[in-house]
Design a protein around this motif. Structure first.
Motif, PDB file in Angstrom:
ATOM      1  N   TYR B  32      -0.574   9.035 -19.667  1.00  0.00           N
ATOM      2  CA  TYR B  32      -1.819   8.469 -20.146  1.00  0.00           C
ATOM      3  C   TYR B  32      -2.380   7.538 -19.078  1.00  0.00           C
ATOM      4  CZ  TYR B  32      -1.300  10.180 -24.908  1.00  0.00           C
ATOM      5  OH  TYR B  32      -1.210  10.977 -26.013  1.00  0.00           O
ATOM      6  N   GLY B  91       0.960   6.323 -16.890  1.00  0.00           N
ATOM      7  CA  GLY B  91       2.339   6.387 -17.364  1.00  0.00           C
ATOM      8  C   GLY B  91       2.420   7.142 -18.667  1.00  0.00           C
ATOM      9  N   GLU B  92       3.645   7.410 -19.081  1.00  0.00           N
ATOM     10  CA  GLU B  92       3.845   8.195 -20.290  1.00  0.00           C
ATOM     11  C   GLU B  92       4.530   7.366 -21.344  1.00  0.00           C
ATOM     12  OE1 GLU B  92       7.306  10.634 -18.131  1.00  0.00           O
ATOM     13  OE2 GLU B  92       7.168  11.055 -20.263  1.00  0.00           O
ATOM     14  N   SER B  93       4.389   7.813 -22.571  1.00  0.00           N
ATOM     15  CA  SER B  93       5.147   7.191 -23.643  1.00  0.00           C
ATOM     16  C   SER B  93       6.578   7.663 -23.538  1.00  0.00           C
ATOM     17  CB  SER B  93       4.573   7.575 -24.996  1.00  0.00           C
ATOM     18  OG  SER B  93       4.643   8.975 -25.172  1.00  0.00           O
ATOM     19  N   GLY B  94       7.471   6.977 -24.174  1.00  0.00           N
ATOM     20  CA  GLY B  94       8.874   7.356 -24.077  1.00  0.00           C
ATOM     21  C   GLY B  94       9.751   6.131 -24.020  1.00  0.00           C
ATOM     22  N   PRO B  95      11.023   6.314 -23.947  1.00  0.00           N
ATOM     23  CA  PRO B  95      11.936   5.177 -24.048  1.00  0.00           C
ATOM     24  C   PRO B  95      11.801   4.185 -22.914  1.00  0.00           C
ATOM     25  CG  PRO B  95      13.124   7.203 -23.504  1.00  0.00           C
ATOM     26  CD  PRO B  95      11.738   7.597 -23.877  1.00  0.00           C
ATOM     27  N   ASN B  96      11.373   4.595 -21.764  1.00  0.00           N
ATOM     28  CA  ASN B  96      11.305   3.632 -20.672  1.00  0.00           C
ATOM     29  C   ASN B  96       9.977   2.898 -20.615  1.00  0.00           C
ATOM     30  OD1 ASN B  96      13.893   4.040 -19.804  1.00  0.00           O
ATOM     31  ND2 ASN B  96      13.347   5.706 -18.439  1.00  0.00           N
ATOM     32  N   ASN B  97       8.892   3.554 -20.899  1.00  0.00           N
ATOM     33  CA  ASN B  97       7.596   2.901 -21.086  1.00  0.00           C
ATOM     34  C   ASN B  97       7.296   1.816 -20.064  1.00  0.00           C
ATOM     35  OD1 ASN B  97       5.124   2.326 -22.367  1.00  0.00           O
ATOM     36  ND2 ASN B  97       6.012   0.655 -23.496  1.00  0.00           N
ATOM     37  N   ASP B  98       7.650   2.046 -18.812  1.00  0.00           N
ATOM     38  CA  ASP B  98       7.275   1.022 -17.836  1.00  0.00           C
ATOM     39  C   ASP B  98       6.084   1.531 -17.040  1.00  0.00           C
ATOM     40  OD1 ASP B  98      10.176   1.737 -15.787  1.00  0.00           O
ATOM     41  OD2 ASP B  98       8.333   2.857 -16.064  1.00  0.00           O
ATOM     42  N   MET B  99       5.284   0.653 -16.582  1.00  0.00           N
ATOM     43  CA  MET B  99       4.104   1.028 -15.831  1.00  0.00           C
ATOM     44  C   MET B  99       4.094   0.240 -14.531  1.00  0.00           C
ATOM     45  SD  MET B  99       1.161   1.425 -18.704  1.00  0.00           S
ATOM     46  CE  MET B  99       1.377  -0.210 -19.380  1.00  0.00           C
ATOM     47  N   ARG B 100       3.475   0.807 -13.550  1.00  0.00           N
ATOM     48  CA  ARG B 100       3.427   0.162 -12.245  1.00  0.00           C
ATOM     49  C   ARG B 100       1.988  -0.255 -11.948  1.00  0.00           C
ATOM     50  NH1 ARG B 100       8.122   0.421 -13.300  1.00  0.00           N
ATOM     51  NH2 ARG B 100       9.763   1.368 -12.053  1.00  0.00           N
TER      52      ARG B 100
END
Lengths: 117, 111
Positions: B32, B91-100
């Protein structure tokens, strides 16, 4: 509903001392992220935590830096033996893990400005 | 994580529409696009998020072409208070959900 709270807002340390930065996420949020921002630069991801678990610490320096998010209480970012290069703004963000489509919105705190003398 | 490229800075005048384009050529299917705004000495604030076509809220619009390799944040009729740094993240949804966060675009609105 209070937002993400960080304290202290300003922290001054001498080289070699320890710095402890605290972050209280928004109510109901179980995910916390820490970022570092140098002047005139973007935010750099450091670590992503859930309650009692470190999920991703790929942005954390290997030495002197650690983070925790205990079952009770705020998340803590700890910097041991600070050096002048650690001077920066440190932002914490939290998210609710709503489980829907798209990344969860991250809500940021006001930051802690660390100055190392 | 998809890398993003934005202009370093932009200038505008009060009342104008501002469009900030972000390139993300290697965006993945599950990614997204999210935009944040940051004022000096404050933490970033979520503006808008989208996956494809167009998304609009009370603050801005987000235009995403069919190939999703770029996106444009549109701010209608900016005011002086819109002077800030704008970050585009992918970034994508999911368990890590981190964005740069990249360096962002520094928008200056002039009177």
């Amino acid at each position: 509903n209070a937002g993400v709270m960080q304290n202290p807002r300003h922290l001054v340390r001498r080289r070699g001392q320890e710095a402890r930065l605290r972050c209280s996420p928004m109510k109901g949020h179980s995910h916390v992220y820490w970022y570092r921002q140098l002047p005139e630069e973007g935010l750099k991801f450091m670590v992503y935590l859930q309650k009692e678990n470190i999920i991703d610490e790929s942005g954390m320096p290997k030495e002197r830096f650690s983070a925790e998010f205990p079952k009770e209480g705020p998340s803590i970012l700890r910097i041991q033996q600070v050096v002048r290069g650690d001077s920066a703004a440190y932002f914490c963000a939290s998210s609710p893990r709503r489980g829907g489509l798209g990344p969860d919105t991250q809500y940021f705190g006001p930051g802690t400005r660390l100055t190392v003398l | 994580l998809a890398k993003t490229t934005q202009p370093i800075s932009m200038d505008s005048y009060e009342g104008q529409e501002v469009n900030i384009t972000c390139s993300h050529n290697n965006i993945a299917t599950n990614d997204y696009i999210t935009w944040y705004q940051q004022f000096p000495s404050q933490g970033p604030r979520f503006i808008i998020q989208g996956y494809k076509t167009k998304v609009t809220n009370e603050v801005a619009s987000l235009f995403i072409p069919a190939d999703r390799k770029s996106s444009t944040l549109s701010l209608p009729r900016v005011s002086l208070s819109d002077t800030a740094v704008y970050y585009c993240l992918v970034g994508e949804s999911g368990p890590n959900n981190d964005m740069r966060f990249g360096a962002g675009t520094r928008l200056t609105v002039k009177p």
